[in-house]
Design an enzyme around this catalytic site. Structure first.
Site, PDB file in Angstrom:
ATOM      1  N   ASN A  18     -28.070 -60.738  21.577  1.00 29.64           N
ATOM      2  CA  ASN A  18     -28.474 -59.350  21.734  1.00 29.64           C
ATOM      3  C   ASN A  18     -27.926 -58.527  20.580  1.00 29.64           C
ATOM      4  O   ASN A  18     -26.928 -58.892  19.958  1.00 29.64           O
ATOM      5  CB  ASN A  18     -27.984 -58.766  23.064  1.00 29.64           C
ATOM      6  CG  ASN A  18     -26.485 -58.593  23.125  1.00 29.64           C
ATOM      7  OD1 ASN A  18     -25.752 -59.549  23.356  1.00 29.64           O
ATOM      8  ND2 ASN A  18     -26.024 -57.368  22.921  1.00 29.64           N
ATOM      9  N   CYS A  19     -28.611 -57.439  20.280  1.00 26.58           N
ATOM     10  CA  CYS A  19     -28.112 -56.462  19.318  1.00 26.58           C
ATOM     11  C   CYS A  19     -27.826 -55.180  20.093  1.00 26.58           C
ATOM     12  O   CYS A  19     -27.576 -55.207  21.289  1.00 26.58           O
ATOM     13  CB  CYS A  19     -29.108 -56.248  18.177  1.00 26.58           C
ATOM     14  SG  CYS A  19     -30.716 -55.641  18.701  1.00 26.58           S
ATOM     15  N   ILE A  20     -27.889 -54.040  19.434  1.00 24.45           N
ATOM     16  CA  ILE A  20     -27.463 -52.799  20.079  1.00 24.45           C
ATOM     17  C   ILE A  20     -28.380 -52.376  21.215  1.00 24.45           C
ATOM     18  O   ILE A  20     -27.951 -51.726  22.167  1.00 24.45           O
ATOM     19  CB  ILE A  20     -27.355 -51.671  19.036  1.00 24.45           C
ATOM     20  CG1 ILE A  20     -26.659 -50.460  19.639  1.00 24.45           C
ATOM     21  CG2 ILE A  20     -28.716 -51.299  18.482  1.00 24.45           C
ATOM     22  CD1 ILE A  20     -26.341 -49.391  18.622  1.00 24.45           C
ATOM     23  N   SER A  21     -29.647 -52.793  21.186  1.00 27.12           N
ATOM     24  CA  SER A  21     -30.554 -52.348  22.243  1.00 27.12           C
ATOM     25  C   SER A  21     -31.511 -53.423  22.724  1.00 27.12           C
ATOM     26  O   SER A  21     -32.219 -53.212  23.693  1.00 27.12           O
ATOM     27  CB  SER A  21     -31.388 -51.143  21.758  1.00 27.12           C
ATOM     28  OG  SER A  21     -32.192 -51.520  20.656  1.00 27.12           O
ATOM     29  N   ARG A  22     -31.539 -54.581  22.067  1.00 24.57           N
ATOM     30  CA  ARG A  22     -32.539 -55.601  22.391  1.00 24.57           C
ATOM     31  C   ARG A  22     -31.904 -56.907  22.861  1.00 24.57           C
ATOM     32  O   ARG A  22     -30.913 -57.355  22.297  1.00 24.57           O
ATOM     33  CB  ARG A  22     -33.413 -55.912  21.168  1.00 24.57           C
ATOM     34  CG  ARG A  22     -34.095 -54.713  20.555  1.00 24.57           C
ATOM     35  CD  ARG A  22     -34.947 -55.144  19.372  1.00 24.57           C
ATOM     36  NE  ARG A  22     -35.463 -54.000  18.635  1.00 24.57           N
ATOM     37  CZ  ARG A  22     -36.273 -54.112  17.578  1.00 24.57           C
ATOM     38  NH1 ARG A  22     -36.631 -55.299  17.144  1.00 24.57           N
ATOM     39  NH2 ARG A  22     -36.700 -53.030  16.962  1.00 24.57           N
TER      40      ARG A  22
END
Length: 526
Positions: free
Chosen positions: A31-35
């Site tokens: 995951n990244c900051i929103s996905r």
């Protein structure tokens, strides 16, 4: 976190796992900051429309990985539960994955399986862009993103702490603990080259720890005793660009060496040769060259916004949404990181963030103009909070891009906001970000600039207002033709006594260019 919150994230993860085809269809989870980024073995088993209809999903991006936009507040928790479920089901400990999948699929099917033509048009655009983006250059950009995206949480945390420490220092507060706060904020950045090296080696097929070992040469204080190109090296010279090059070279040398080294000697010879060869090249070449490139990037950015700030901001703010759509924005990640290393903040990120402001304004204008189209208005209500916080995909692919002209007016709104920030920089008042990742309102805690935090916050805030207003005005008056607005507004309203599950599916309506679209209930929730 409350028990109910934990249960909610676990339920979301369980339902999404079923909708992507179950644990055996999942090859990777990050995951990244929103996905939530999921590698899938068989794309045909992914029920994208049902995922899009899930009340916790803000949007979907089908790229090299299948990306589900959940927002900053939920993504890390759902990703943790998702990964745990995948591991749990694969070892057979649960014994009921099939039942869970069936239950989740049954629950999800009620969310509305009718295709929303507006979302379908956005999906078709994404699919075409994905096909065009499968070039060696763009695949390389994705590799660069894979190196830096895992570092974003630490960059954000240390950036916020650096800003807080600066405020406390200026105010004279908490003086006894300021050195500790300063060490916490700067420790990661002083060794970021090592983390870049680890991720680079992993991405390019080498042993991660060897990439970290050769990258660790760059911040090592002992390099000050070494001369290269007629000058003494400085610890940290070359920064993340040097670390990236050193670790990539190390991975290449490691793979090459392993081809001819006997298996019994591989553990001794291969890592030694890889670190020695890439280390010597780093000390006597890469550090100097990368240092010159890093300095040039800093000088170029300062000159660009200092001498032609208004025009540069206009271009950067106006083109950033298309760059995001094409995946080319990934090329800017090393530049941002380099600027943070050189100046302490990147002046480019706030300018680029104005693109999101233009899109928020455009969405607000569509909400006002299409007062009888409950489908689009509901989608905007769901996606707008994420857009305000800098998560733009739901608005891009769910609203503005499929409609066509509003995407252009959103870009124009971003150009106006970017031009304002560029002009402020040209006048000597810069606004920069001490970390990469957030934008929109979420960028405020990371702001810093040439005149201090207060001036940076003021300039950036005014830039957002300019972007919002410009995007709203341009979209309100030019985003829809009179015919398109009338046809979109002709959609039936949802009956007041109907529950969302009973709401009628709106019929396809021709938009301004004669194509067909549907005005269906929202495809995502906030």
């Amino acid at each position: 976190m409350s028990d109910s919150g934990a249960t909610g994230h676990a339920a979301t993860a369980r339902e999404l796992l079923a909708l992507v085809g179950g644990e055996h269809n999942v090859t990777s989870v990050t995951n990244c900051i929103s996905r939530l980024r999921i590698g899938v073995a068989d794309r045909a088993r992914v029920r994208e429309q049902d995922i899009r209809d899930h009340p916790k999903v803000l949007g979907v991006v089908d790229d090299e990985t299948f990306q589900i936009v959940l927002g900053p507040a939920a993504v890390s928790k759902v990703a943790e539960e998702f990964a745990r479920l995948v591991d749990f089901e694969r070892v057979g400990a649960g014994g009921g994955s099939g039942a869970d999948s069936a239950a989740a699929e049954g629950a999800a099917s009620g969310a509305g399986s009718d295709a929303d033509a507006l979302a379908a048009k956005g999906q078709a655009i994404r699919a075409e862009n994905k096909r065009r983006n499968a070039t060696p250059f763009k695949l390389f950009l994705r590799s660069i993103a894979n190196i830096f995206v895992p570092l974003i949480p630490a960059l954000i945390a240390c950036g916020i702490l650096a800003g807080v420490t600066g405020v406390f220092t200026n105010l004279g507060w908490l003086t006894p603990v300021l050195p500790a706060l300063d060490a916490i904020a700067k420790g990661f950045m002083s060794l970021i080259m090592v983390f870049v090296g680890v991720n680079t080696a992993k991405e390019f097929g080498g042993t991660p720890i060897l990439g970290g070992a050769v990258a660790a040469i760059i911040p090592f204080a002992g390099v000050a005793d070494i001369q290269a190109f007629g000058a003494e090296l400085a610890p940290g010279q070359g920064g993340v660009l040097g670390a990236l090059g050193a670790a990539a070279l190390c991975a290449y040398v490691e793979r090459w060496t392993r081809r001819w080294v006997p298996g019994t000697l591989d553990i001794l010879i291969t890592p030694t040769v890889a670190v020695l060869v890439s280390g010597l090249v780093t000390v006597y070449g890469l550090m100097f060259v990368a240092g010159e490139v890093s300095a040039a990037i800093g000088v170029a950015a300062d000159w660009l916004l200092g001498q032609a700030g208004a025009l540069a901001g206009l271009i950067l703010g106006g083109l950033f949404l298309p760059l995001v759509m094409l995946g080319l924005h990934q090329a800017l990640i090393p530049i941002h990181t380099t600027l943070i290393g050189v100046d302490g903040y990147t002046v480019l990120l706030p300018v680029l963030a104005m693109a999101g402001a233009g899109q928020v304004g455009a969405a607000a204008a569509l909400y006002v103009r299409l007062k009888h189209n409950e489908g689009i208005r509901s989608t905007i209500r769901s996606a707008l909070p994420a857009g305000l916080l800098g998560v733009g995909e739901p608005l891009i692919y769910g609203v503005t891009l499929p409609l066509g002209r509003p995407f252009l007016t959103a870009c124009a709104g971003g150009a106006a906001g970017g031009s304002f920030l560029g002009l402020a920089n040209q006048l000597g008042v810069s606004a920069g970000s001490t970390a990469i990742g957030p934008s929109g309102l979420a960028l405020f805690p990371l702001l810093q600039g040439s005149r201090g935090i207060g001036a940076a916050v003021l300039v950036y805030g005014l830039g957002l207002v300019v972007g919002y207003i410009a995007g709203f005005v341009l979209t309100y008056f030019f985003g829809l033709s009179r015919q398109a607005a009338a046809e979109l507004n002709a959609a039936e309203r949802i009956a007041p006594d109907s529950s969302p599950a009973d709401a009628p599916t709106a019929q396809a309506q021709p938009d301004g260019d004669g194509s067909r679209r549907a005005d269906a209930p929202a495809a995502s929730g906030s």
